[in-house]
Design a protein around this motif. Structure first.
Motif, short mmCIF file in Angstrom:
data_model
loop_
_atom_site.label_atom_id
_atom_site.label_comp_id
_atom_site.label_asym_id
_atom_site.label_seq_id
_atom_site.Cartn_x
_atom_site.Cartn_y
_atom_site.Cartn_z
N ALA A 1 0.82 -1.22 0.00
CA ALA A 1 0.00 0.00 0.00
C ALA A 1 0.85 1.27 0.00
O ALA A 1 0.38 2.33 -0.43
CB ALA A 1 -0.94 0.00 1.20
N THR A 2 2.10 1.18 0.44
CA THR A 2 2.98 2.36 0.47
C THR A 2 3.74 2.57 -0.83
O THR A 2 4.36 3.62 -1.01
CB THR A 2 4.02 2.26 1.61
N VAL A 3 3.73 1.58 -1.71
CA VAL A 3 4.50 1.65 -2.97
C VAL A 3 3.80 2.61 -3.92
O VAL A 3 2.62 2.44 -4.23
CB VAL A 3 4.65 0.24 -3.59
N ASN A 4 4.53 3.62 -4.40
CA ASN A 4 3.92 4.58 -5.32
C ASN A 4 4.30 4.35 -6.77
O ASN A 4 3.91 5.12 -7.64
CB ASN A 4 4.20 6.03 -4.88
N ARG B 1 2.72 -5.73 -9.69
CA ARG B 1 3.50 -6.98 -9.68
C ARG B 1 3.51 -7.59 -8.28
O ARG B 1 3.36 -8.81 -8.13
CB ARG B 1 4.94 -6.72 -10.14
N LEU B 2 3.68 -6.77 -7.25
CA LEU B 2 3.69 -7.28 -5.88
C LEU B 2 2.32 -7.80 -5.46
O LEU B 2 2.22 -8.87 -4.85
CB LEU B 2 4.16 -6.18 -4.91
N SER B 3 1.28 -7.08 -5.83
CA SER B 3 -0.08 -7.53 -5.51
C SER B 3 -0.38 -8.85 -6.20
O SER B 3 -0.97 -9.74 -5.60
CB SER B 3 -1.11 -6.48 -5.93
N PHE C 1 6.46 -12.97 -3.58
CA PHE C 1 6.75 -11.60 -3.14
C PHE C 1 8.26 -11.39 -3.07
O PHE C 1 8.77 -10.38 -3.57
CB PHE C 1 6.11 -11.32 -1.78
N LYS C 2 8.96 -12.34 -2.47
CA LYS C 2 10.42 -12.22 -2.34
C LYS C 2 11.08 -12.09 -3.72
O LYS C 2 11.96 -11.25 -3.91
CB LYS C 2 11.00 -13.41 -1.60
N ALA C 3 10.64 -12.89 -4.66
CA ALA C 3 11.23 -12.84 -6.01
C ALA C 3 11.02 -11.47 -6.64
O ALA C 3 11.93 -10.92 -7.27
CB ALA C 3 10.61 -13.93 -6.89
N GLN C 4 9.83 -10.90 -6.45
CA GLN C 4 9.55 -9.58 -7.02
C GLN C 4 10.31 -8.47 -6.29
O GLN C 4 10.87 -7.59 -6.92
CB GLN C 4 8.04 -9.30 -7.00
N SER D 1 13.46 -5.26 -7.29
CA SER D 1 12.78 -3.97 -7.31
C SER D 1 13.69 -2.77 -7.03
O SER D 1 13.19 -1.67 -6.81
CB SER D 1 11.63 -3.98 -6.30
N GLY D 2 14.99 -2.97 -7.01
CA GLY D 2 15.90 -1.85 -6.79
C GLY D 2 15.74 -1.24 -5.41
O GLY D 2 15.78 -1.92 -4.39
N VAL D 3 15.50 0.07 -5.38
CA VAL D 3 15.42 0.82 -4.12
C VAL D 3 14.28 0.32 -3.23
O VAL D 3 14.36 0.41 -2.01
CB VAL D 3 15.30 2.33 -4.39
#
Length: 94
Positions: free
Chosen positions: A36-39, A46-48, A60-63, A67-69
């Motif tokens: 929910a915090t990802v903008n 992708r995470l959802s 989730f871990k793979a994504q 995901s960089g930062v």
């Protein structure tokens, strides 16, 4: 690596309290809260999607690992939630 600390705890068990770890339901909630915090809408999707598949934690871990930062942000977020979890458990004991 932790032998000294383990020995100290075993010697003085009455001075320590065991805090149970988060169950899978609580861990899943932490992941949902983070998403929910990802903008970044593409990453958010992708995470959802990852957590609504079989083996949501692995997906989730793979994504998040790609995901960089946001990977660093995830670990900081998770660490804060773990500290809150422990504090809540300690407050229940007091």
């Amino acid at each position: 690596m932790w032998q000294k600390e383990i020995h100290a705890v075993r010697q003085e068990k009455d001075k320590y309290v065991e805090i149970p770890g988060m169950g899978s339901h609580d861990s899943f909630r932490v992941i949902e809260d983070f998403i929910a915090t990802v903008n970044d809408n593409f990453l958010k999707e992708r995470l959802s999607s990852a957590i609504h598949q079989k083996r949501p934690f692995a997906h989730f871990k793979a994504q998040i690992d790609r995901s960089g930062v946001y990977r660093d942000r995830w670990f900081a977020f998770r660490d804060r939630k773990m500290i809150e979890w422990v504090q809540e458990k300690l407050d229940q004991i007091s």
